[in-house]
Design an enzyme around this catalytic site. Structure first.
Site, short mmCIF file in Angstrom:
data_model
loop_
_atom_site.label_atom_id
_atom_site.label_comp_id
_atom_site.label_asym_id
_atom_site.label_seq_id
_atom_site.Cartn_x
_atom_site.Cartn_y
_atom_site.Cartn_z
N ASP A 49 2.38 -9.50 -4.30
CA ASP A 49 3.89 -9.52 -4.08
C ASP A 49 3.80 -9.96 -2.33
OD1 ASP A 49 3.16 -6.94 -3.09
OD2 ASP A 49 5.09 -6.20 -4.32
N ASP A 88 0.53 -9.18 -9.53
CA ASP A 88 0.95 -7.91 -8.93
C ASP A 88 2.33 -7.89 -9.26
OD1 ASP A 88 1.04 -5.87 -7.13
OD2 ASP A 88 1.28 -6.98 -5.28
N LYS A 118 -1.30 -5.52 -11.62
CA LYS A 118 -1.37 -4.16 -10.72
C LYS A 118 -0.13 -3.90 -10.39
CE LYS A 118 -1.90 -4.95 -5.98
NZ LYS A 118 -0.75 -4.36 -5.34
N GLU A 120 1.73 -0.32 -8.33
CA GLU A 120 1.69 0.74 -7.07
C GLU A 120 2.02 2.13 -7.49
OE1 GLU A 120 3.76 -0.42 -3.49
OE2 GLU A 120 2.82 -2.65 -3.40
N GLU A 187 -5.65 1.39 -0.47
CA GLU A 187 -5.37 0.73 0.68
C GLU A 187 -4.98 1.74 1.85
OE1 GLU A 187 -1.91 -2.09 0.26
OE2 GLU A 187 -1.73 -2.40 2.50
O1 KIV Z 1 0.71 -7.82 -2.49
C1 KIV Z 1 -0.36 -7.62 -2.07
O2 KIV Z 1 -1.09 -8.58 -1.61
C2 KIV Z 1 -0.91 -6.27 -2.20
C3 KIV Z 1 -2.02 -5.84 -1.16
C4 KIV Z 1 -1.50 -5.79 0.04
C5 KIV Z 1 -2.77 -4.98 -1.72
O3 KIV Z 1 -0.53 -5.61 -2.84
#
Ligand code: KIV
Length: 285
Positions: A49, A88, A118, A120, A187
């Site tokens: 994202d 993401d 993915k 968070e 991260e």
């Molecule tokens: O959005 C992204 O690129 C991420 C990375 C910073 C881990 O989530």
């Protein structure tokens, strides 16, 4: 797309960990970039994202929408003959409920062609991870500096630098693994803390700014190419100055057009002589 190369799978990622081979992971947000990453031999591609910042010029990742993420994930997936593609999940696409999370994760797979998603968050997101995994979708966890929670964690800052917060991260990783995450991304956490998590983990642990002990490394493609100018995190290594190459090309094009050097004869189409003569007669009539 080169159909002869075998797609990287979760068992293959585990096998790389077993062999002690580092996993290479880079973001991509478009077809041509993903094509080159795949051709270079990248093992995994994250459609982050962060595209909201790198591509759209937003100051945070929060404005990324499902439509935007699914569209760019599909573009990357079309290019990734071999690389394992992770989509993401954007802000508020999984936080509200397990049902919302499953539906949106499913869109990354069915419309975006991703191999996994993915999201968070640590222990507090374990329930969501479990629900999505139970729906048959592989999930990568993401802890430490979680940009979607930047205001809650005090900005885009390294995390886990006190004994208490480091312990919480170690517990978060355990919770995510127990919830069924196939991999966990760390991260911007101290290298020593990442080493503890990696040493205890049974799943591949990936690092973005969390040191060399992890099983693989992720960076943001615009950072390594020198295409993102707003800020550069400490953990970034710049491998090229593509901004300078693009700027020089744009300036040369402007100079050529203004000065009449472009287009040349080789860039123009011709009309057969007899057609040109016929046109002249038509125009005279
Ligand atoms: O959005 C992204 O690129 C991420 C990375 C910073 C881990 O989530």
């Amino acid at each position: 797309m080169d159909e002869t190369r075998t797609k990287v799978t979760i068992p293959e990622l585990r096998a790389m960990v077993e062999r002690g081979e580092k996993i290479t992971f880079l973001t991509a947000y478009d077809y041509p970039t993903a094509l080159l990453e795949d051709r270079a031999g990248m093992d995994m591609i994250l459609v982050g994202d962060s595209g909201a910042m790198c591509l759209l010029g937003h100051r945070t990742t929060l404005p990324a929408t499902m439509e935007f993420m699914v569209t760019i994930t599909a573009a990357v997936s079309r290019a990734a003959a071999r690389a394992f593609v992770v989509g993401d999940m954007p802000y508020m696409s999984y936080q509200p409920s397990n049902e919302v999370a499953i539906v949106n994760a499913g869109r990354f797979i069915s419309e975006g062609g991703a191999d996994a998603v993915k999201l968070e968050g640590g222990a507090r997101m374990a329930e969501r991870v479990e629900a999505i995994v139970k729906a048959g979708i592989p999930v990568m966890g993401h802890i430490g500096l979680t940009p979607q929670a930047a205001s809650a964690i005090g900005g885009l800052k390294s995390q886990g630098r006190s004994a208490a917060t480091a312990k919480a991260l170690i517990e978060d990783a355990k919770c995510l693994e127990e919830a069924g995450a196939f991999s966990i991304l760390l991260e911007a956490i101290p290298a020593k803390v990442a080493e503890v998590i990696t040493g205890r983990a049974k799943v591949p642990i990936l690092s973005i700014g969390s040191g060399p002990a992890c099983h693989g490394q992720l960076l943001i493609v615009h950072d390594i190419l020198g295409l993102f100018e707003a800020f550069t995190p400490k953990f970034v290594k710049k491998y090229a100055d593509v901004s300078a190459v693009m700027l020089a090309a744009f300036q040369a094009y402007i100079k050529d057009v203004k000065g009449g050097a472009f287009p040349g004869r080789e860039h123009t189409y011709t009309i057969p002589k007899e057609e040109w003569e016929a046109l002249s007669r038509l125009l005279e009539a």
